[in-house]
Enzyme design. Structure first.
Site, PDB file in Angstrom:
ATOM      1  N   SER A 105      12.902   5.295  49.220  1.00  0.00           N
ATOM      2  CA  SER A 105      12.031   4.264  48.658  1.00  0.00           C
ATOM      3  C   SER A 105      10.596   4.347  49.181  1.00  0.00           C
ATOM      4  O   SER A 105      10.364   4.702  50.335  1.00  0.00           O
ATOM      5  CB  SER A 105      12.604   2.886  49.016  1.00  0.00           C
ATOM      6  OG  SER A 105      11.708   1.844  48.666  1.00  0.00           O
ATOM      7  N   TYR A 136       6.741   3.237  43.664  1.00  0.00           N
ATOM      8  CA  TYR A 136       6.179   2.060  42.999  1.00  0.00           C
ATOM      9  C   TYR A 136       4.715   2.397  42.788  1.00  0.00           C
ATOM     10  O   TYR A 136       3.991   2.646  43.760  1.00  0.00           O
ATOM     11  CB  TYR A 136       6.287   0.815  43.889  1.00  0.00           C
ATOM     12  CG  TYR A 136       7.649   0.170  43.888  1.00  0.00           C
ATOM     13  CD1 TYR A 136       8.198  -0.343  42.717  1.00  0.00           C
ATOM     14  CD2 TYR A 136       8.379   0.047  45.065  1.00  0.00           C
ATOM     15  CE1 TYR A 136       9.442  -0.951  42.711  1.00  0.00           C
ATOM     16  CE2 TYR A 136       9.632  -0.570  45.067  1.00  0.00           C
ATOM     17  CZ  TYR A 136      10.156  -1.064  43.891  1.00  0.00           C
ATOM     18  OH  TYR A 136      11.392  -1.668  43.887  1.00  0.00           O
ATOM     19  N   THR A 147       9.747   3.835  39.360  1.00  0.00           N
ATOM     20  CA  THR A 147      10.401   2.577  38.985  1.00  0.00           C
ATOM     21  C   THR A 147       9.528   1.850  37.974  1.00  0.00           C
ATOM     22  O   THR A 147       8.358   1.573  38.244  1.00  0.00           O
ATOM     23  CB  THR A 147      10.646   1.705  40.227  1.00  0.00           C
ATOM     24  OG1 THR A 147      11.516   2.420  41.122  1.00  0.00           O
ATOM     25  CG2 THR A 147      11.297   0.379  39.860  1.00  0.00           C
ATOM     26  N   LYS A 154      13.065   5.136  36.352  1.00  0.00           N
ATOM     27  CA  LYS A 154      14.163   4.255  36.769  1.00  0.00           C
ATOM     28  C   LYS A 154      13.925   2.847  36.237  1.00  0.00           C
ATOM     29  O   LYS A 154      12.870   2.265  36.481  1.00  0.00           O
ATOM     30  CB  LYS A 154      14.258   4.223  38.296  1.00  0.00           C
ATOM     31  CG  LYS A 154      15.333   3.275  38.832  1.00  0.00           C
ATOM     32  CD  LYS A 154      15.432   3.369  40.347  1.00  0.00           C
ATOM     33  CE  LYS A 154      16.504   2.442  40.874  1.00  0.00           C
ATOM     34  NZ  LYS A 154      16.081   1.018  40.873  1.00  0.00           N
ATOM     35  N   HIS A 205      17.808  -2.862  38.175  1.00  0.00           N
ATOM     36  CA  HIS A 205      17.333  -3.164  39.524  1.00  0.00           C
ATOM     37  C   HIS A 205      18.372  -4.007  40.287  1.00  0.00           C
ATOM     38  O   HIS A 205      18.021  -4.893  41.064  1.00  0.00           O
ATOM     39  CB  HIS A 205      15.982  -3.896  39.458  1.00  0.00           C
ATOM     40  CG  HIS A 205      15.046  -3.525  40.572  1.00  0.00           C
ATOM     41  ND1 HIS A 205      14.004  -2.649  40.415  1.00  0.00           N
ATOM     42  CD2 HIS A 205      14.992  -3.922  41.870  1.00  0.00           C
ATOM     43  CE1 HIS A 205      13.349  -2.518  41.563  1.00  0.00           C
ATOM     44  NE2 HIS A 205      13.940  -3.283  42.467  1.00  0.00           N
TER      45      HIS A 205
END
Length: 360
Positions: free
Chosen positions: A113, A137, A163, A231, A255
């Site tokens: 992440s 992100y 994402t 995603k 999510h």
């Protein structure tokens, strides 16, 4: 009260859930388990798998069963991987370093992440042979995105997972009640390189770019050689746009029910997305996978691989690296059993013929 310690054997993923709940603070547990809104989609992710029945085929030679498959051309030991989740240090002191070592040992893909509590450099150093993708992100600061992506690429991450379902953070009621505010409470190490971090030790979470749209993908593609995987896709319309914009993969995901409540369960959205891409890109799934049977159901419906979110954190909170490895191995073992009992000797033999949908 549950027994804890070595005498309690943890034999399935829900055992780890109960064990982790005992070990974590209420606010951390609520953060991990929480869903958006009323938590309907979070719960439906699991319930939807249970509505699907299996149609096993017998009198086949299943003396040898091979669970291996490939994603983006790389071999993995089973169609199971680790979804990107942030702040692993909440669950275990070593955080993502323990997760990375477990993934390497299990020979699965670990999607790391943006909001890791360990640096990318430390994660790579602790598990140098690991197969990893980097989850991004998209930040408002273009230069920051470019540095992050190029850092991940130079460190040997093999794909970029963007994402798409967080133009704004979903409302998670438990976190509001517990006043969980990660912008100020957690030190995020990954958004800066080691040099910059020394001069600016406390980095606030920089805002996610809510203006990022389809046409901006070409900019991302221009700054990296890595395959790009989106995603958070749940509809055929977005799946077709993903193909049109030449991405290499899609993770069907809501999510973990943490963003928009009342969307379909991931497994229910999977068939629509698989049909829409017509085999042009690989499709994966996360959300609600708790057993090896769930893995086989997802693969039968067209997922090349499933990814696990919360169960990895349960393993981590229970026993650190060993716990994550046990969670992965339990799931692999259950999947192996399910393949044998449905008559599949290899992953390519798993087809939609094995699936019976609920009668309306």
């Amino acid at each position: 009260m549950l027994k804890s310690g070595p005498e309690m054997s943890l034999v399935c993923l829900t055992d780890f859930e109960a064990h982790a709940r005992e070990r974590l603070s209420k606010s951390t547990w609520d953060y991990i388990e929480g869903g958006a809104g009323e938590g309907f989609t979070r719960d439906d992710n699991i319930a939807a798998f249970k509505k699907i029945r299996l149609r096993p085929r017998y009198l086949k030679d299943v003396s040898q069963v091979d669970t291996r498959t490939t994603i983006q051309g790389e071999e993995i030991s089973a169609p199971i991987g680790i979804s990107p989740t942030g702040f692993h240090c909440l669950a275990w002191p070593d955080g993502e370093m323990s997760t990375a070592r477990a993934a390497q040992a299990a020979r699965v893909c670990y999607i790391t992440s943006t909001y890791s509590s360990c640096t990318l450099e430390d994660i790579v150093a602790t598990a140098p042979r690991g197969f990893r993708w980097f989850q991004l992100y998209v930040q408002s600061d273009r230069q920051l995105n470019q540095k992050l992506v190029q850092r991940a690429e130079s460190l040997g991450f093999r794909a970029l997972v963007v994402t798409v379902d967080v133009p704004k953070i979903g409302k998670r009621r438990h976190d509001v009640r517990n006043q969980m505010n990660f912008k100020t409470n957690l030190l995020l190490k990954d958004l800066q390189s080691p040099k910059e971090r020394n001069s600016m030790p406390y980095l606030q979470m920089s805002p996610i770019d809510s203006s990022f749209c389809w046409n901006d993908l070409s900019w991302l593609q221009s700054i990296t050689q890595l395959p790009i995987i989106l995603k958070g896709i749940l509809t055929k319309e977005d799946a077709q746009l993903a193909v049109k914009h030449k991405v290499q993969g899609i993770i069907v995901s809501n999510h973990g029910g943490r963003q928009l409540d009342d969307v379909p369960a991931s497994i229910d959205a999977l068939t629509e997305v698989v049909a829409a891409v017509k085999g042009k890109v690989e499709v994966y799934l996360d959300g609600g996978v708790r057993t090896g049977n769930d893995v086989l159901k997802a693969v039968a419906l067209g997922a090349k691989c499933v990814f696990l979110g919360r169960p990895v954190l349960w393993g981590l909170a229970s026993k650190g690296e060993q716990g994550v490895e046990e969670v992965l191995n339990i799931l692999k073992d259950e999947f192996h059993t399910c393949m044998a009992l449905t008559g599949c000797r290899s992953v390519v033999e798993i087809s939609q013929d094995l699936i019976q949908f609920p009668r309306l």
